[in-house]
Design a protein around this motif. Structure first.
Motif, PDB file in Angstrom:
ATOM      1  N   ASP A  23      22.272 -20.514  42.995  1.00 47.79           N
ATOM      2  CA  ASP A  23      21.525 -19.500  43.726  1.00 47.79           C
ATOM      3  C   ASP A  23      21.596 -18.207  42.908  1.00 47.79           C
ATOM      4  N   HIS A  24      20.659 -18.049  41.968  1.00 48.49           N
ATOM      5  CA  HIS A  24      20.708 -16.915  41.046  1.00 48.49           C
ATOM      6  C   HIS A  24      20.448 -15.581  41.736  1.00 48.49           C
ATOM      7  N   SER A  25      19.884 -15.615  42.929  1.00 46.66           N
ATOM      8  CA  SER A  25      19.638 -14.358  43.641  1.00 46.66           C
ATOM      9  C   SER A  25      20.936 -13.691  44.080  1.00 46.66           C
ATOM     10  N   LYS A  26      22.016 -14.452  44.153  1.00 45.55           N
ATOM     11  CA  LYS A  26      23.323 -13.918  44.556  1.00 45.55           C
ATOM     12  C   LYS A  26      24.292 -13.823  43.370  1.00 45.55           C
TER      13      LYS A  26
ATOM     14  N   GLN B  31      19.486 -19.462  33.386  1.00 43.65           N
ATOM     15  CA  GLN B  31      19.027 -19.483  34.772  1.00 43.65           C
ATOM     16  C   GLN B  31      18.346 -20.821  35.099  1.00 43.65           C
TER      17      GLN B  31
END
Length: 315
Positions: A136-139, A189
């Motif tokens: 979960d790259h958004s976090k 990513q």
């Protein structure tokens, strides 16, 4: 006792200053007798003064021996010896811990349970595990700054979403400071599922000198497992990705912005041998100093005999 010592001292001086017998006239014998009496009284007076000096020195020594200062001086080698002995026990514990960790690291990797408990994490720390899921790259969180071989950078920590939807934290490794922005390292990513081999790690102890994190600004100065797991909505489980065995692969990954994982080695410090040597050495040195400071003073007559004996060897 003082009379006996005076007699012994008088006998010593008579032995030292004794002259061979000579034949003289009655007047000469009388004069010699008077001189002998004067010398005897002088020697007796000198011997009494020596005894008095010895008594004063002995009293001062006894007063110094049973003073509070002496008690404090005696505590230094005892404390140093106790700390050295404690470091021996610590060294045995640390060596056993290193053996246990080394054994865990070289065991065959196992699958991490989907719901790992704190006891399982503690029992399997430094054990290699295999996990599957997607990042979960958004976090993503950057911890640092941290330097690697003198170059500044950051530690990348990213939540991993597993097959059942549970989430854990992954310490992916170190990246250079100029690659801190995820847009500067698109190869780090991955969007699809990944398989990771990593070490199980417990939460590290908090340092009072480290600034507190700021989750709302995504600023992290250390890996605070409790706060980071709440921020990433994950279980309080942390895994550390292991470096590839190939040095060339590691260099290639670093150039493309893929984080450099932790090396396959034990990073537990063991300085207890140096500590115990230091404490035992201090105990020996302070014991010698204490013995020298509290030794019984030499009597005046013993000092005279020692000096005369030394003078006789060099004459």
């Amino acid at each position: 006792m003082c009379g006996a010592r005076a007699a012994a001292n008088l006998g010593l001086f008579r032995t030292v200053f004794r002259q061979p017998p000579q034949l003289h006239s009655p007047a000469t014998n009388l004069l010699s007798k008077q001189r002998c009496q004067v010398r005897t009284r002088t020697l007796r007076s000198y011997s009494q003064r020596l005894d008095a000096d010895d008594s004063v020195s002995h009293a001062e020594w006894k007063s110094r021996l049973f003073s509070w200062k002496t008690i404090l001086m005696c505590s230094v080698p005892l404390i140093a010896f106790g700390l050295g002995t404690w470091q021996v026990q610590r060294l045995k514990w640390k060596l056993a811990l290193l053996d246990e960790v080394n054994d865990r690291m070289h065991r065959r990797p196992i699958a991490l349970p989907l719901r790992a408990t704190s006891d399982e994490i503690e029992q399997n720390e430094y054990r290699r595990v295999i996990v599957h899921g997607g990042f979960d790259h958004s976090k993503e969180m950057l911890v640092g700054p941290r330097s690697l071989e003198g170059e500044p950078g950051y530690i990348v920590v990213t939540p991993l979403v597993r097959e059942d939807g549970s989430r854990i934290l992954i310490n992916r490794g170190w990246v250079r400071r100029d690659l801190a922005d995820p847009k500067a390292r698109p190869q780090s990513q991955p969007a699809g599922p990944v398989t990771i081999v990593a070490f199980v790690r417990r939460a590290t102890a908090k340092n009072s000198f480290t600034p507190k994190p700021s989750p709302e600004k995504n600023q992290w100065f250390s890996i605070d497992l409790d706060v980071m797991s709440k921020h990433g909505d994950t279980q309080p489980v942390l895994l550390e990705v292991i470096q590839p065995d190939s040095v060339a692969t590691t260099i290639q990954n670093a150039g493309s912005g893929i984080p450099i994982g932790v090396p396959f080695q034990v990073d537990i410090r063991n300085n207890h041998l140096q500590y115990l040597i230091t404490w035992y050495t201090l105990a020996v040195i302070t014991s010698g100093m204490l013995f020298y400071a509290l030794r019984k003073p030499e009597s005046a007559m013993a000092k005279i005999q020692r000096l005369r004996s030394k003078a006789g060897r060099f004459s």
